[in-house]
Design a protein around this motif. Structure first.
Motif, short mmCIF file in Angstrom:
data_model
loop_
_atom_site.label_atom_id
_atom_site.label_comp_id
_atom_site.label_asym_id
_atom_site.label_seq_id
_atom_site.Cartn_x
_atom_site.Cartn_y
_atom_site.Cartn_z
N TRP A 219 0.84 -1.21 0.00
CA TRP A 219 0.00 0.00 0.00
C TRP A 219 0.87 1.26 0.00
N LEU A 220 1.89 1.27 0.84
CA LEU A 220 2.76 2.44 0.92
C LEU A 220 3.49 2.66 -0.40
N GLN A 221 3.97 1.58 -0.99
CA GLN A 221 4.68 1.70 -2.27
C GLN A 221 3.75 2.16 -3.39
N ALA A 222 2.53 1.61 -3.39
CA ALA A 222 1.57 1.93 -4.45
C ALA A 222 1.16 3.40 -4.40
N THR A 223 0.85 3.88 -3.21
CA THR A 223 0.45 5.29 -3.08
C THR A 223 1.62 6.21 -3.38
N GLY A 224 2.81 5.80 -2.98
CA GLY A 224 3.99 6.60 -3.28
C GLY A 224 4.28 6.65 -4.77
N ARG A 225 4.08 5.53 -5.44
CA ARG A 225 4.30 5.49 -6.89
C ARG A 225 3.31 6.40 -7.60
N PHE A 226 2.05 6.38 -7.17
CA PHE A 226 1.08 7.28 -7.80
C PHE A 226 1.45 8.74 -7.55
N GLN A 227 1.85 9.05 -6.33
CA GLN A 227 2.22 10.44 -6.02
C GLN A 227 3.37 10.91 -6.90
N GLY A 228 4.32 10.01 -7.17
CA GLY A 228 5.42 10.36 -8.07
C GLY A 228 4.93 10.64 -9.48
N ALA A 229 3.99 9.81 -9.96
CA ALA A 229 3.43 10.02 -11.29
C ALA A 229 2.62 11.31 -11.34
N ALA A 230 1.83 11.57 -10.30
CA ALA A 230 1.02 12.78 -10.25
C ALA A 230 1.89 14.04 -10.26
N LYS A 231 3.00 13.98 -9.57
CA LYS A 231 3.92 15.13 -9.55
C LYS A 231 4.45 15.42 -10.95
N LEU A 232 4.77 14.36 -11.69
CA LEU A 232 5.25 14.56 -13.05
C LEU A 232 4.19 15.20 -13.94
N ILE A 233 2.92 14.90 -13.67
CA ILE A 233 1.83 15.45 -14.48
C ILE A 233 1.49 16.87 -14.07
N PHE A 234 1.19 17.05 -12.80
CA PHE A 234 0.60 18.31 -12.35
C PHE A 234 1.64 19.38 -12.02
N ALA A 235 2.85 18.97 -11.65
CA ALA A 235 3.88 19.97 -11.33
C ALA A 235 4.68 20.36 -12.56
N ALA A 236 4.64 19.52 -13.61
CA ALA A 236 5.43 19.82 -14.81
C ALA A 236 4.67 19.46 -16.08
N PRO A 237 3.46 20.05 -16.27
CA PRO A 237 2.67 19.68 -17.46
C PRO A 237 3.27 20.15 -18.77
N LYS A 238 4.24 21.06 -18.72
CA LYS A 238 4.85 21.59 -19.95
C LYS A 238 6.18 20.90 -20.27
N ALA A 239 6.53 19.89 -19.49
CA ALA A 239 7.80 19.21 -19.71
C ALA A 239 7.77 18.38 -20.99
N GLU A 240 8.95 18.02 -21.45
CA GLU A 240 9.05 17.20 -22.65
C GLU A 240 8.61 15.77 -22.35
N SER A 241 8.40 15.02 -23.42
CA SER A 241 7.95 13.64 -23.30
C SER A 241 8.92 12.79 -22.50
N LEU A 242 8.38 11.94 -21.63
CA LEU A 242 9.22 10.97 -20.93
C LEU A 242 9.77 9.94 -21.90
#
Length: 249
Positions: A219-242
Motif C-alpha cells: 500500500w505504501l509503495q503503491a500510493t507513493g508510486r502514484f504520487q510520483g506520477a502525479a507530480k510529473l503530471i501536475f507539477a510539470a505539465p509543460k515538460a518534454e515527453s518521458l
C-alpha cells in the motif's frame, strides 16, 4: 509533444514480447502449495477480467481529440493489455483455476470511467497501473513458481512504459489547466489512488504475501508510486515527453 516515438515503440514491441514469452518454461512443474494455488487463482482471476476489455469507448473518446498518431499508439496499448489478460488466463490454466465472468470491483471501475471524459478516464487508468505495478514487480521477482515469475516479468515490462505513456498524454491534457485546478484534481486522484491501493491490498493480500510483500508495504509503495506520477503530471505539465523506458529496437 508528439507521440511518434510511442507509436514506433508499440509497433516494435511484439518482437520483445515473443522473446520474453519464449523464456518462460511453460511446462515446468508447478511449485505451489495448495494455499498458494488458491491465493494466485483469486488474484489472477481478477486481473484476467480487468485486462480483458476491448477499449472501444476509450478509443472512441481518443478519436475525438483528432491526433491520429496518439490514437494509433493507444490502440496498440489496448492490444497489449488484452495480451496481459491472455497471460493471466494461461496462469490460471496452469493451476487449474477458472476465469471469472464478473467481479464487483471491475464493474464499478468500468461504470465510473465510462461516464467520464478522456482525460479523467486516462487518470483512472494511470491510478490502476501505478497501484498494480508493485504487484507485477513482486510477481516477477519473488513468485514461488517459475512460470508465474515469467508472467510477472512479461507484464511488468509493458506496464512500466504504459505508465510513462499515460503521464505523457496527461501532461499534454493539463498543459493549459490553471495550477489551482491541477492541485485540486491531483488531490482528488490521490484519494482515489489510496482507495484503489486499499482494495488491492485486501483483495490480493494472500498473493502479495506469497511473493514476500506485505499488504501494508504494498500500500505504501503503491500510493507513493502514484504520487510520483502525479507530480510529473501536475507539477510539470509543460515538460518534454518521458518516452519509453524499455529498449526494444
Amino acid at each position: 509533444m508528439t507521440f511518434a516515438n510511442w507509436l514506433a515503440h508499440f509497433q516494435r514491441n511484439p518482437a520483445l514480447h515473443r522473446e520474453l514469452e519464449s523464456q518462460i518454461e511453460w511446462d515446468a512443474p508447478v511449485l505451489l502449495s495448495e494455499r498458494e494455488v488458491k491465493a494466485f487463482a483469486r488474484s489472477f482471476q481478477r486481473f484476467e477480467l480487468g485486462e480483458s476489455g476491448d477499449g472501444r469507448r476509450l478509443l472512441a473518446k481518443a478519436a475525438q481529440e483528432g491526433d491520429a498518431t496518439y490514437l494509433a499508439a493507444l490502440e496498440l496499448l489496448v492490444h497489449e493489455e488484452q495480451k496481459h489478460s491472455e497471460l493471466f488466463r494461461r496462469g490460471l490454466e496452469r493451476i487449474n483455476a477458472p476465469t471469472l465472468d464478473a467481479h464487483w470491483s471491475d464493474a464499478a471501475f468500468t461504470v465510473l470511467r465510462r461516464i467520464l471524459g478522456l482525460r479523467t478516464e486516462l487518470g483512472l487508468f494511470l491510478i490502476a497501473e501505478t497501484v498494480a505495478m508493485g504487484y507485477f514487480t513482486a510477481l516477477a521477482e519473488h513468485a514461488p513458481d517459475p512460470v508465474l515469475r515469467g508472467i510477472g516479468r512479461r507484464i511488468a515490462t509493458d506496464e512500466q512504459d504504459h505508465i510513462r505513456f499515460q503521464i505523457d498524454r496527461l501532461r499534454q491534457g493539463f498543459h493549459y489547466t490553471p495550477g489551482a485546478v491541477r492541485l485540486v484534481v491531483g488531490l482528488i486522484w490521490g484519494v482515489i489512488a489510496a482507495g484503489a491501493a486499499t482494495v488491492m491490498a485486501l483483495d490480493h493480500g494472500q498473493a502479495l504475501r506469497a511473493c514476500g510483500l506485505s499488504p501494508a508495504k504494498f500500500w505504501l509503495q503503491a500510493t507513493g508510486r502514484f504520487q510520483g506520477a502525479a507530480k510529473l503530471i501536475f507539477a510539470a505539465p509543460k515538460a518534454e515527453s518521458l518516452g519509453p523506458l524499455t529498449t526494444n529496437a
